[in-house]
Design an enzyme around this catalytic site. Structure first.
Site, PDB file in Angstrom:
ATOM      1  N   GLY A   1       0.782  -1.229   0.000  1.00 57.86           N
ATOM      2  CA  GLY A   1       0.000   0.000   0.000  1.00 57.86           C
ATOM      3  C   GLY A   1       0.815   1.281   0.000  1.00 57.86           C
ATOM      4  CB  SER A   2       4.140   2.354  -1.262  1.00 58.28           C
ATOM      5  OG  SER A   2       4.143   2.008  -2.619  1.00 58.28           O
TER       6      SER A   2
ATOM      7  NE  ARG B   1     -12.796 -13.782 -11.422  1.00 57.34           N
ATOM      8  CZ  ARG B   1     -11.525 -13.574 -11.053  1.00 57.34           C
ATOM      9  NH1 ARG B   1     -11.170 -12.433 -10.533  1.00 57.34           N
ATOM     10  NH2 ARG B   1     -10.629 -14.512 -11.199  1.00 57.34           N
TER      11      ARG B   1
ATOM     12  CG  MET C   1      -2.109  -8.278  -6.394  1.00 57.12           C
ATOM     13  SD  MET C   1      -1.500  -7.451  -7.883  1.00 57.12           S
ATOM     14  CE  MET C   1      -0.766  -8.844  -8.717  1.00 57.12           C
TER      15      MET C   1
ATOM     16  CG  LEU D   1     -12.135  -5.542 -10.155  1.00 59.26           C
ATOM     17  CD1 LEU D   1     -11.945  -4.034 -10.075  1.00 59.26           C
ATOM     18  CD2 LEU D   1     -12.917  -6.071  -8.946  1.00 59.26           C
TER      19      LEU D   1
ATOM     20  CG  HIS E   1      -0.304  -1.228 -15.719  1.00 54.04           C
ATOM     21  ND1 HIS E   1      -0.486  -2.518 -15.268  1.00 54.04           N
ATOM     22  CD2 HIS E   1       0.560  -1.304 -16.758  1.00 54.04           C
ATOM     23  CE1 HIS E   1       0.246  -3.343 -16.005  1.00 54.04           C
ATOM     24  NE2 HIS E   1       0.881  -2.629 -16.914  1.00 54.04           N
TER      25      HIS E   1
ATOM     26  CG  ASP F   1      -3.232  -3.810 -16.743  1.00 59.76           C
ATOM     27  OD1 ASP F   1      -3.726  -3.369 -15.693  1.00 59.76           O
ATOM     28  OD2 ASP F   1      -2.471  -4.800 -16.758  1.00 59.76           O
TER      29      ASP F   1
ATOM     30  CD  GLU G   1       3.665   2.524  -9.481  1.00 57.25           C
ATOM     31  OE1 GLU G   1       2.762   2.239  -8.685  1.00 57.25           O
ATOM     32  OE2 GLU G   1       4.424   1.659  -9.967  1.00 57.25           O
TER      33      GLU G   1
HETATM   34  C1  GRF Z   1       2.394  -0.760  -7.890  1.00 60.15           C
HETATM   35  O1  GRF Z   1       3.555  -0.927  -8.642  1.00 60.15           O
HETATM   36  C2  GRF Z   1       1.210  -0.568  -8.797  1.00 60.15           C
HETATM   37  O2  GRF Z   1       1.518   0.096  -9.968  1.00 60.15           O
HETATM   38  C3  GRF Z   1       0.812  -1.992  -9.098  1.00 60.15           C
HETATM   39  O3  GRF Z   1       1.005  -2.676  -7.890  1.00 60.15           O
HETATM   40  C4  GRF Z   1       2.014  -2.025  -7.130  1.00 60.15           C
HETATM   41  C5  GRF Z   1       1.409  -1.723  -5.785  1.00 60.15           C
HETATM   42  O4  GRF Z   1       2.356  -1.231  -4.882  1.00 60.15           O
HETATM   43  N1  GRF Z   1      -0.544  -2.045  -9.615  1.00 60.15           N
HETATM   44  P1  GRF Z   1       1.895  -0.644  -3.485  1.00 60.15           P
HETATM   45  O5  GRF Z   1       1.110  -1.743  -2.769  1.00 60.15           O
HETATM   46  O6  GRF Z   1       1.059   0.572  -3.725  1.00 60.15           O
HETATM   47  O7  GRF Z   1       3.173  -0.327  -2.760  1.00 60.15           O
END
Ligand code: GRF
Length: 217
Positions: free
Chosen positions: A14-15, A67, A92, A95, A111, A147, A176
């Site tokens: 969750g960064s 699902r 992950m 959907l 992404h 994506d 990001e």
């Molecule tokens: C990120 O690289 C994002 O682009 C991808 O998954 C990763 C998630 O990283 N979809 P974080 O959990 O937000 O650190």
């Protein structure tokens, strides 16, 4: 004025969630992170939510027969919390079109590649393998195809001599963290024009996103 109520869906560290929380804490952001949902009980992002006093829910997909059943509960959770916008941030789970259409133009994904290059997994290794000179990330509105969808913001980083997938991933992750808050704020302001696969940004925002977001340092 309170920001638009936003949920962040996670599966891991969750960064990006943290970057969104930090940006939304500032007065200028048009969004407010009101809910975090994880499909994994051990996701560190849940701890980040707790530290910030943000409501958090765990919906383990393995507890559901299909699902669709999982997504029905997810949808209910979001609507019960009066969520207006949803950000996928390392969530992950694929959907279904039904869920995606239910949140059309209110569902963002980040992404780790410059889409439409490298949809799917292992984007950094694939960019290295292809000999790309630049790489980066994309924040886009979600459409039923994986994506794929109208692009809001992209961040570009150079591919440097000696890079491996981890070093490149770390450089992309930094950008990001700048792109996602920017994209959420743009969406929350509600003045995007979405036509087919293209998003037109308000004039003052164009200035922000046309420049590469990477500053060599
Ligand atoms: C990120 O690289 C994002 O682009 C991808 O998954 C990763 C998630 O990283 N979809 P974080 O959990 O937000 O650190």
């Amino acid at each position: 004025m309170a920001g638009r109520r936003t949920a962040v869906l996670i599966s891991g560290g969750g960064s990006n969630l943290q970057a969104l929380i930090d940006a939304c804490d500032s007065a200028q952001c048009a969004a407010e992170i009101a809910l975090v949902v994880s499909n994994r009980a051990d996701a560190f992002g849940l701890e980040r939510a707790r530290r910030h006093g943000i409501a958090a829910a765990v919906l383990d997909h393995r507890d559901f027969a299909s699902r669709e059943a999982f997504e029905a509960e997810l949808d209910r959770t979001l609507r019960d919390a009066r969520i207006e916008l949803v950000c996928l941030a390392g969530f992950m789970r694929l959907l279904t079109p039904g869920f995606v259409e239910g949140w059309r133009d209110r569902l963002l994904n980040i992404h780790p590649s410059l889409l439409p290059a490298f949809p799917g997994l292992h984007t950094h290794a694939r960019a290295l393998e292809a000999g790309c000179r630049v790489h980066g990330c994309t924040v886009h509105l979600v459409r039923p195809t994986l994506d794929d969808g109208p692009i809001l913001v992209q961040g570009v980083v150079p591919v440097l001599a000696g890079d491996d997938a981890d070093r490149l991933a770390a450089r992309v992750l930094e950008v990001e963290h700048r792109c996602y808050p920017l994209a959420l704020d743009l969406l929350a302001r509600g003045d995007l024009l979405i036509e087919g696969d293209r998003v037109t940004l308000p004039e003052e925002a164009e200035a922000l996103v046309l420049h590469p977001l990477f500053t060599p340092g």
